[in-house]
Design an enzyme around this catalytic site. Structure first.
Site, PDB file in Angstrom:
ATOM      1  N   GLY B 169       0.823  -1.200   0.000  1.00 37.70           N
ATOM      2  CA  GLY B 169       0.000   0.000   0.000  1.00 37.70           C
ATOM      3  C   GLY B 169       0.858   1.251   0.000  1.00 37.70           C
ATOM      4  N   GLY B 170       0.508   2.191   0.870  1.00 40.97           N
ATOM      5  CA  GLY B 170       1.211   3.468   0.918  1.00 40.97           C
ATOM      6  C   GLY B 170       2.690   3.306   1.220  1.00 40.97           C
ATOM      7  N   GLY B 404      22.668   2.760 -34.297  1.00 45.10           N
ATOM      8  CA  GLY B 404      22.289   3.759 -33.314  1.00 45.10           C
ATOM      9  C   GLY B 404      22.807   3.413 -31.930  1.00 45.10           C
ATOM     10  N   ALA B 405      22.932   2.115 -31.677  1.00 41.62           N
ATOM     11  CA  ALA B 405      23.411   1.697 -30.352  1.00 41.62           C
ATOM     12  C   ALA B 405      24.834   2.190 -30.110  1.00 41.62           C
ATOM     13  CB  ALA B 405      23.341   0.177 -30.225  1.00 41.62           C
TER      14      ALA B 405
END
Lengths: 672, 510
Positions: B169-170, B404-405
């Site tokens: 949860g939070g 491009g790599a």
């Protein structure tokens, strides 16, 4: 003398020959296959000639290619090393035709000693003691039983063309003899295409002892005493020594004289080895003659001070032997371990791949102790599947057998290899074995002492103390250094508790560590109440990142291999390899609260035994399999490996599929 | 005075017991340590100074006024790791299940504020049940206060989260906004909504372990950066990690004395590149042979294994390493690898950690799965991160740097400071085969001709020299000298000064 020698071999023996040739001022030529392009022997030689693809049958074994390479480079002699062309009768003849000298025996000697039956006949003629038996061809089982009766049980029925244990049967009585005869014959037929078998007395607890001979073209032959090679695994020599702990001077000379007689009978004019099988009462019988330089020749070189390769070269060049029999003296003791690229923990499966780390111990002689490492590899090199898996021969020499063994153990401890599996832990374990140390060995040693293969034993006794003390000092070194990190808060020097708990599996040893880095550190073992039970002073220059912790523990010099693991170190010493973690008292208390996670039971899985490609899977989910059934085929380095069921079971799941590339221990099949 | 001291000791003892012996034992039975035990392991002996141990909640709803335990479910304070100041927040599961109340949140934010003000790292240890439901909106407010401080501190001080129990949860968002998350296998899990809610909403049946266990988060979701076998192992590794990390974005990297020489030559690296261009090799061998003492703290080891990231040291000073891994998918860049490396590059840039990049990349991974998954933007993240980084950037191309790599992997064009190539480097638009097939489409049927074209292209581009001739590569170096060269380059770049144009912040393609 020759101007240029071509070495028709690879690996350590090629390097070995090059060393002597270089010492003698002779130029050298290496030959290499595709996969050996960057091999050490190529780098060491003055010239190198490429002779074809990786398989030996297309490169190192092709006589014409070697001869062409000689012509191309102007080599006037060829040293064959061992294996490959060294004992092929046709090779010296072909070389002779091309006007090139063969540094090895004459074709006649090779032929005479090449056939087991022929060689025994020659031996008998030369009055060499042979194993009682019958050398003629045996026609029927009845005849076999009759002969066996004459020789006396137990007897061994052997294929004439055999080797490597195939077509070999032991019989203790008439019935076994009859049965064994038939089996040996059919095995011989299928394995060698030659069903001739012979019978001889079977020696119980035999030892393998061989005599080194050296001859010249002027009819002189001398012997250089013996080597014992009884430590064998499946007929493969593992550890050799010279001299033999069994022989007395009288037996040695008797064996030596017979070896010389046989050599002279066949006109032997170079280095060779006459192998004997020797019973524990020192009765010896001729086994066979190896017409080449043996793998284990260094132990002889170290006890006699004679360079065998040099004498082979000189003899081949027509020089007279410069050593007389009376000059040959045994000096001290020498032990050799063969380092193989095979994994002792996985039933000695060959291991191939990149030598990510390869740091042999320092070679040389100090205080009468010699370490020599004959090798053909280097760090960053590749162990390929195409050739012999031996990567090095570690040889030590000392005044006594005990010292040579201790030195060998120390050198093995310092021999650091990563990237492939290797048998160093196994060799180290043998060096620690009381039976080996006592010298009461036989060719059955490994089978008898390690019947279920080799398993790592937990550390105990002195080895455990050394490992604990070294672990504590490594931790101390790390802590001392971390204390020096930058950006610390002022006003609060970092301190570390002197009391540490060294944890190895279930063992917890409390130690107190005292002393600054750089000076001797005292490590005191204490019991639960804190009273000191034992104390060691340790000295070492070890620093994080060093592969081997070299130093002294209580005055004794030790080498411990160090491999970092999560929050600890794996330490290897004396064939024992353990994960060690050094905690503070509090850390140890809290670590004790951690759940013990049971490793999954892997007996219900078929695991990939090596990195490889799944070629096919032969079962489906729900299939009932029986032990021995083929389950899958995994291809590793172009070799197809059949994986069979170890026990009966039902296939529950098949996570892998054909075409998958798997790592070691990945699951292929799960059983119910 | 004696009475007063006794009272202090009594209250301290009471507070240190947290939820009491029974709950501590229960915690141990679950294979977990208590908050204070964890702090003991994390920090130097006797260095922990606890703050706010008497704090209690002020809730009066649902009978809470009668249930008060000092500390209120979280242990906070500061101490040192190998002498360096570190702030700690550790949820105490034995007190109200570690649930967050307003007072609990206030303890956390006090520490966060101090850490930020004093420029030292915060380590959060999570093992808690989420919001204290009895406090309702106060708890939510508390979370928000914590989140805000996480964001404010981001990029200023290192924030590390270690999940050692439930985190749901939070509670998950504070770790999610920190720099690194580590988990403990079998005893920790993280998710926004638990298995029960999942069942209700989607009718999926799933266990906590399957939904958010350490294995899932380290190998599938990449939420967690590593996982460990147990609490002890995890916390000792946190000590190791902290030795790599700077105290703040302005402190500079820590320096650990070493005897490992900058001049160490690793001859075996000359043979690490296999003869066969399609045969892989382990880039980690290169990393460990180059780094000080072979010490490499890998981050996200189990996720997107085609790229390797982590911390190492050169001459005692921390560096970040980014390296394509030829062993996995030939080291190709895909969405996961790009995201993984991009975040790491940005971390290093935040904290002034020089980046060393080892390149062996055949390009970006083709296919609908990748394109639909947003490869363009994910790939752009890495390109963006490398480009904007102003820390020293050293690049070594070991083999392939295609297409491009090549540009993305910290090339000269995106402000690489020192760009080396090994003699085995191939810098090209694509592999020779692909290139020839496009250039000589008409010859596709004639294999012989095509082979000649491929060979031709290979001899032109399958080397580092075309790029070196253009100055895209500063120098072609021997593999064995890689460590020596990197050490020298790092020293040369020690005073690098480069500022990006003023902006409120950039707009990285998230």
């Amino acid at each position: 003398m020759f101007k240029k020698i071509l070495i028709a071999n690879r690996g350590e023996i090629a390097c070995r020959v090059i060393k002597t040739a270089r010492k003698m001022g002779i130029k050298t030529v290496a030959v290499y296959s595709d996969v050996d392009r960057d091999a050490l022997h190529v780098e060491m030689a003055d010239e190198a000639v490429h002779i074809g693809p990786a398989p030996a049958s297309e490169s190192y074994l092709v006589e014409e290619k070697i001869i062409d390479a000689c012509k191309k480079t102007g080599a006037d002699a060829v040293h064959p090393g061992y294996g490959f062309l060294s004992e092929r009768e046709s090779f010296p003849t072909l070389l002779e035709k091309a006007g090139i000298t063969f540094i090895g025996p004459t074709p006649r000697a090779i032929a005479a000693m090449g056939d087991k039956i022929e060689s025994k006949k020659a031996a008998a003629q030369a009055k060499v003691t042979t194993v009682p038996g019958f050398l003629g061809e045996i026609g029927s089982p009845k005849e076999a039983v009759k002969i066996a009766g004459k020789v006396g049980y137990p007897v061994m029925i052997k294929a004439s063309a055999g080797g490597g244990g195939k077509g070999m049967r032991i019989a203790w009585n008439d019935a076994e003899c009859e049965e064994g005869f038939a089996l040996a014959k059919s095995e011989a037929k299928s394995s060698f295409g030659d069903d001739r078998v012979f019978i001889e007395k079977f020696i119980e607890n035999p030892r393998h002892i061989e005599i080194q001979v050296l001859g010249d073209k002027h009819g002189n032959v001398i012997h250089l005493c013996e080597r014992e090679c009884s430590i064998q695994r499946r007929n493969q020599k593992v550890i050799e020594e010279a001299p033999s702990p069994l022989l007395d001077e009288k037996t040695r000379q008797a064996m030596g004289q017979q070896a010389i007689a046989l050599s002279k009978a066949v006109g032997y004019d170079t280095a060779g080895t006459v192998e004997f099988v020797v019973s524990q009462d020192k009765t010896f019988y001729f086994l066979e003659m190896n017409t080449r330089l043996q793998v284990e020749h260094p132990v002889t070189e170290l006890i006699t001070g004679i360079d065998l390769v040099e004498h082979m070269i000189r003899s081949a060049a027509g020089e007279k032997l410069s050593i007389k029999q009376e000059d040959v003296k045994i000096n001290g003791w020498s032990v050799e371990s063969r380092i193989y690229a095979e994994d002792p923990y996985r039933s000695f499966l060959p291991s191939i791949g990149r030598l990510v780390r390869y740091r042999p111990p320092q070679e040389g002689t100090t205080d009468g102790l010699t370490v020599r490492n004959d090798t053909g590899v280097y760090e960053g090199g590749e162990i390929s599947m195409f050739y012999d898996p031996m990567i090095a021969k570690l040889v030590t020499h000392a005044p006594t057998r005990q010292k040579a063994i201790e030195l060998q153990a120390d050198a093995l401890d310092a021999f650091y290899i990563d990237g492939i599996g290797h048998n160093i832990p196994f060799l180290s374990a043998i060096m620690q074995h009381p039976r080996w140390q006592s010298g009461a060995i036989s060719t059955g040693f490994i089978k008898e002492e390690y019947p279920d293969g080799f398993v790592s034993i937990p550390p105990q006794g002195e080895a455990l103390k050394v490992i604990v003390a070294v672990a504590a000092l490594i931790d101390h070194t790390n802590n001392a250094r971390r204390r020096e990190i930058s950006h610390q808060m002022d006003g609060q020097p970092v301190t570390f508790a002197e009391t540490r708990i060294v944890c190895i599996d279930d063992i917890q040893q409390r130690v107190v560590v005292e002393g600054a880095l750089g000076s001797p550190v005292t490590i005191s073992f204490s019991d639960k109440d804190g009273s000191v039970t034992e104390s060691f002073e340790l000295k070492s220059k070890w620093w994080p990142g060093d592969f081997v912790w070299n130093g002294t523990v209580g005055g004794k010099s030790v080498n411990v291999q160090v491999r970092p693991i999560l929050n600890g170190f794996n330490l290897s010493y004396r064939g024992v390899s353990v994960d060690t973690r050094v905690f503070t008292q509090r850390e140890a208390e809290l670590a004790a609260l951690m759940p013990v996670k049971v490793a999954a039971d892997m007996s219900k899985f078929l695991l990939c035994p090596m990195p490889g490609l799944v070629k096919s899977i032969h079962v489906e989910v729900g299939d009932k399999v029986q032990a021995g059934d083929t389950l899958a085929i995994v291809e590793a380095m172009k070799m197809e490996n059949l994986l069979r069921a170890e026990r009966d079971g039902i296939v529950k799941e098949i996570p892998a599929k054909a075409g998958d590339s798997l790592a070691v221990d990945e699951v292929i099949i799960a059983f119910e | 005075m004696k009475d007063i001291i006794e009272e202090l000791e009594r209250r301290r003892a009471e507070a240190r017991l947290g939820g009491g012996i029974k709950r501590i034992e229960a915690q141990h039975k679950r294979g977990k340590l208590t908050a204070r035990e964890r702090i003991e392991l994390l920090l130097d002996d006797d260095s922990f100074e606890e703050f706010d141990m008497y704090v209690e909640h002020r809730c009066v709803e649902f009978g809470m006024q009668d249930k008060k335990i000092p500390g209120d479910g979280v242990v906070t304070g500061w101490g040192t790791i190998n002498g360096r100041v570190t702030y700690v927040i550790a949820k105490d599961f034995t007190v109200f299940g570690g649930s967050l109340s307003q007072a609990h949140a206030a303890k956390m934010t006090k520490i966060q504020d101090m850490a930020l003000k004093n420029r030292a790292p915060v380590i959060g240890i999570f093992d808690a049940g989420g919001a204290r439901i009895q406090e309702g909106v106060d708890a939510l407010g508390g979370y928000g206060e914590v989140f805000t401080r996480n964001v404010m501190a981001s990029g200023v001080i290192p924030q590390i989260s270690v999940i050692m129990g439930p985190c749901a949860g939070g509670d998950v968002y504070s770790p999610a906004m920190t720099d690194f998350i580590f988990m403990v296998r079998d005893t920790s899990y993280m998710f926004v909504t638990g298995p029960d809610v999942v069942k209700t909403v989607t009718n999926e049946t799933v266990t906590a372990e399957e939904l958010g266990g350490a294995i899932v988060h380290t190998s599938k979701s990449s939420i967690a950066d590593n996982s460990y076998e147990n609490d002890v192992e995890a916390l000792l590794q946190m000590r190791r990690l902290m030795d790599f990390l700077p105290s703040s974005n302005l402190s500079g990297v820590p320096e650990l004395p070493t005897l490992d020489s900058a001049d160490r030559v690793e001859k075996s690296l000359d043979t690490i590149i296999p003869d066969n261009p399609n045969k892989p090799y382990d880039i980690k061998e290169l990393i460990t042979k180059v780094a000080d003492e072979g010490d490499f703290f890998e981050i996200q080891e189990a996720f997107a294994k085609n790229i390797v990231i982590g911390f190492a040291r050169m001459e005692g000073r921390t560096i970040g390493i980014v390296a394509n891994q030829p062993m996995v998918l030939a080291g190709v860049l895909d969405s996961d690898a790009s995201r993984k490396a991009a975040r790491f590059v940005r971390y290093c840039d935040c904290f002034d950690i020089p980046i060393v990049t080892f390149v062996d990349v055949p390009g970006f991974l083709p296919g609908t799965k990748q394109e639909y998954g947003g490869l363009i933007k994910h790939g752009a993240k890495l390109l963006f991160a490398f480009t904007e980084a102003t820390v020293p950037k050293i690049t070594v191309i070991t083999r392939k740097a295609y297409g491009g790599a090549y540009d993305v992997m910290s090339s000269k064009h995106i402000r690489g400071d020192v760009n080396y190539a090994w003699p085995t480097a191939e810098i090209a638009v694509m592999g020779a085969k692909g290139a020839a097939e496009i250039l000589y489409r008409s010859e596709l049927d004639d294999q012989e001709k095509l082979d000649a074209r491929i060979k031709d292209y290979e001899s032109r581009f399958a080397n580092p020299f075309v790029a070196a001739e253009r100055g895209y590569i500063d120098e072609v170096i021997l593999p064995r000298n890689t460590r020596v060269r990197i050490c020298r380059a790092l020293n040369m770049l020690r005073n690098k000064t480069l500022e990006n144009p003023w902006k409120k912040h950039d707009n990285i393609p998230l």
